[in-house]
Scaffold this motif. Structure first.
Motif, PDB file in Angstrom:
ATOM      1  N   MET A   9      39.891 104.322  14.575  1.00  0.00           N
ATOM      2  CA  MET A   9      39.904 103.747  15.908  1.00  0.00           C
ATOM      3  C   MET A   9      38.515 103.879  16.528  1.00  0.00           C
ATOM      4  O   MET A   9      37.946 104.958  16.502  1.00  0.00           O
ATOM      5  CB  MET A   9      40.932 104.466  16.797  1.00  0.00           C
ATOM      6  N   PRO A  10      37.974 102.794  17.075  1.00  0.00           N
ATOM      7  CA  PRO A  10      36.653 102.874  17.689  1.00  0.00           C
ATOM      8  C   PRO A  10      36.691 103.695  18.977  1.00  0.00           C
ATOM      9  O   PRO A  10      37.715 103.789  19.638  1.00  0.00           O
ATOM     10  CB  PRO A  10      36.311 101.419  17.993  1.00  0.00           C
ATOM     11  N   TYR A  11      35.560 104.282  19.311  1.00  0.00           N
ATOM     12  CA  TYR A  11      35.430 105.036  20.555  1.00  0.00           C
ATOM     13  C   TYR A  11      35.590 104.084  21.729  1.00  0.00           C
ATOM     14  O   TYR A  11      34.973 103.029  21.764  1.00  0.00           O
ATOM     15  CB  TYR A  11      34.060 105.721  20.592  1.00  0.00           C
ATOM     16  N   LYS A  12      36.414 104.443  22.687  1.00  0.00           N
ATOM     17  CA  LYS A  12      36.711 103.576  23.825  1.00  0.00           C
ATOM     18  C   LYS A  12      35.957 103.965  25.087  1.00  0.00           C
ATOM     19  O   LYS A  12      36.171 103.375  26.127  1.00  0.00           O
ATOM     20  CB  LYS A  12      38.208 103.597  24.118  1.00  0.00           C
ATOM     21  N   GLU A  35      54.653  96.991  20.531  1.00  0.00           N
ATOM     22  CA  GLU A  35      54.660  96.921  19.068  1.00  0.00           C
ATOM     23  C   GLU A  35      54.517  95.477  18.571  1.00  0.00           C
ATOM     24  O   GLU A  35      53.731  95.208  17.666  1.00  0.00           O
ATOM     25  CB  GLU A  35      55.950  97.537  18.527  1.00  0.00           C
ATOM     26  N   LYS A  36      55.238  94.568  19.180  1.00  0.00           N
ATOM     27  CA  LYS A  36      55.174  93.152  18.782  1.00  0.00           C
ATOM     28  C   LYS A  36      53.771  92.579  18.946  1.00  0.00           C
ATOM     29  O   LYS A  36      53.350  91.733  18.165  1.00  0.00           O
ATOM     30  CB  LYS A  36      56.150  92.317  19.612  1.00  0.00           C
ATOM     31  N   LEU A  37      53.063  93.034  19.973  1.00  0.00           N
ATOM     32  CA  LEU A  37      51.735  92.498  20.274  1.00  0.00           C
ATOM     33  C   LEU A  37      50.604  93.290  19.625  1.00  0.00           C
ATOM     34  O   LEU A  37      49.439  92.936  19.780  1.00  0.00           O
ATOM     35  CB  LEU A  37      51.539  92.452  21.796  1.00  0.00           C
ATOM     36  N   GLY A  38      50.939  94.363  18.911  1.00  0.00           N
ATOM     37  CA  GLY A  38      49.924  95.139  18.219  1.00  0.00           C
ATOM     38  C   GLY A  38      49.180  96.134  19.085  1.00  0.00           C
ATOM     39  O   GLY A  38      48.048  96.484  18.799  1.00  0.00           O
ATOM     40  N   TYR A  39      49.816  96.580  20.156  1.00  0.00           N
ATOM     41  CA  TYR A  39      49.222  97.570  21.047  1.00  0.00           C
ATOM     42  C   TYR A  39      49.893  98.920  20.850  1.00  0.00           C
ATOM     43  O   TYR A  39      51.066  98.986  20.484  1.00  0.00           O
ATOM     44  CB  TYR A  39      49.448  97.198  22.517  1.00  0.00           C
ATOM     45  N   TYR A  58      38.979  95.372  31.463  1.00  0.00           N
ATOM     46  CA  TYR A  58      39.559  96.667  31.144  1.00  0.00           C
ATOM     47  C   TYR A  58      40.754  96.565  30.201  1.00  0.00           C
ATOM     48  O   TYR A  58      41.378  97.567  29.880  1.00  0.00           O
ATOM     49  CB  TYR A  58      39.969  97.406  32.424  1.00  0.00           C
ATOM     50  N   SER A  59      41.077  95.383  29.744  1.00  0.00           N
ATOM     51  CA  SER A  59      42.205  95.188  28.838  1.00  0.00           C
ATOM     52  C   SER A  59      41.775  95.492  27.406  1.00  0.00           C
ATOM     53  O   SER A  59      40.842  94.886  26.893  1.00  0.00           O
ATOM     54  CB  SER A  59      42.719  93.754  28.932  1.00  0.00           C
ATOM     55  N   PRO A  60      42.437  96.441  26.752  1.00  0.00           N
ATOM     56  CA  PRO A  60      42.066  96.767  25.371  1.00  0.00           C
ATOM     57  C   PRO A  60      42.505  95.659  24.417  1.00  0.00           C
ATOM     58  O   PRO A  60      43.499  94.977  24.671  1.00  0.00           O
ATOM     59  CB  PRO A  60      42.836  98.063  25.091  1.00  0.00           C
ATOM     60  N   PRO A  61      41.773  95.457  23.323  1.00  0.00           N
ATOM     61  CA  PRO A  61      42.172  94.433  22.360  1.00  0.00           C
ATOM     62  C   PRO A  61      43.407  94.873  21.572  1.00  0.00           C
ATOM     63  O   PRO A  61      43.606  96.069  21.333  1.00  0.00           O
ATOM     64  CB  PRO A  61      40.963  94.300  21.444  1.00  0.00           C
ATOM     65  N   SER A  62      44.224  93.928  21.179  1.00  0.00           N
ATOM     66  CA  SER A  62      45.383  94.203  20.348  1.00  0.00           C
ATOM     67  C   SER A  62      44.911  94.571  18.949  1.00  0.00           C
ATOM     68  O   SER A  62      43.906  94.067  18.470  1.00  0.00           O
ATOM     69  CB  SER A  62      46.270  92.952  20.290  1.00  0.00           C
ATOM     70  N   ARG A  63      45.634  95.422  18.268  1.00  0.00           N
ATOM     71  CA  ARG A  63      45.287  95.783  16.890  1.00  0.00           C
ATOM     72  C   ARG A  63      45.548  94.620  15.942  1.00  0.00           C
ATOM     73  O   ARG A  63      45.031  94.605  14.841  1.00  0.00           O
ATOM     74  CB  ARG A  63      46.077  96.997  16.440  1.00  0.00           C
ATOM     75  N   HIS A  64      46.359  93.659  16.345  1.00  0.00           N
ATOM     76  CA  HIS A  64      46.620  92.492  15.510  1.00  0.00           C
ATOM     77  C   HIS A  64      45.441  91.541  15.523  1.00  0.00           C
ATOM     78  O   HIS A  64      45.343  90.651  14.703  1.00  0.00           O
ATOM     79  CB  HIS A  64      47.860  91.738  15.995  1.00  0.00           C
ATOM     80  N   ARG A  65      44.564  91.715  16.479  1.00  0.00           N
ATOM     81  CA  ARG A  65      43.418  90.842  16.654  1.00  0.00           C
ATOM     82  C   ARG A  65      42.259  91.317  15.807  1.00  0.00           C
ATOM     83  O   ARG A  65      41.955  92.508  15.784  1.00  0.00           O
ATOM     84  CB  ARG A  65      43.032  90.875  18.130  1.00  0.00           C
ATOM     85  N   ARG A  66      41.619  90.413  15.108  1.00  0.00           N
ATOM     86  CA  ARG A  66      40.455  90.767  14.305  1.00  0.00           C
ATOM     87  C   ARG A  66      39.295  91.124  15.216  1.00  0.00           C
ATOM     88  O   ARG A  66      39.147  90.561  16.291  1.00  0.00           O
ATOM     89  CB  ARG A  66      40.051  89.602  13.408  1.00  0.00           C
TER      90      ARG A  66
END
Length: 81
Positions: A9-12, A35-39, A58-66
């Motif tokens: 996980m990258p440093y936030k 879970e469905k959205l990859g968060y 301030y919205s973190p990216p979903s893990r499903h997103r490249r």
């Protein structure tokens, strides 16, 4: 960097911890949606708050997103004459 199930996980940046205690049925819906959205659960709550407050930076990216995927531009609204 933190490890989460084998994923690095990258440093936030600097963060603040906030505790939320939603009613159990509502929490179940929130967790399912996350879970469905990859968060993660926490990232999903932050994403919802960022959207509600019109603060998308301030919205973190979903893990499903490249990592190299760009945001889709929002469609411009026009007023008909």
């Amino acid at each position: 960097m933190l490890h989460d199930g084998g994923m690095v996980m990258p440093y936030k940046g600097e963060r603040d911890a906030i505790l939320a205690k939603p009613a159990v049925p509502f929490a179940r819906v929130l967790k399912e949606n996350a879970e469905k959205l990859g968060y993660t659960y926490g990232d999903y709550l932050v994403a919802l708050a960022a959207e509600a407050l019109d603060m998308p930076q301030y919205s973190p990216p979903s893990r499903h997103r490249r990592a190299d995927q760009l945001d889709l531009p929002q469609e411009a609204t026009t007023k008909a004459a």
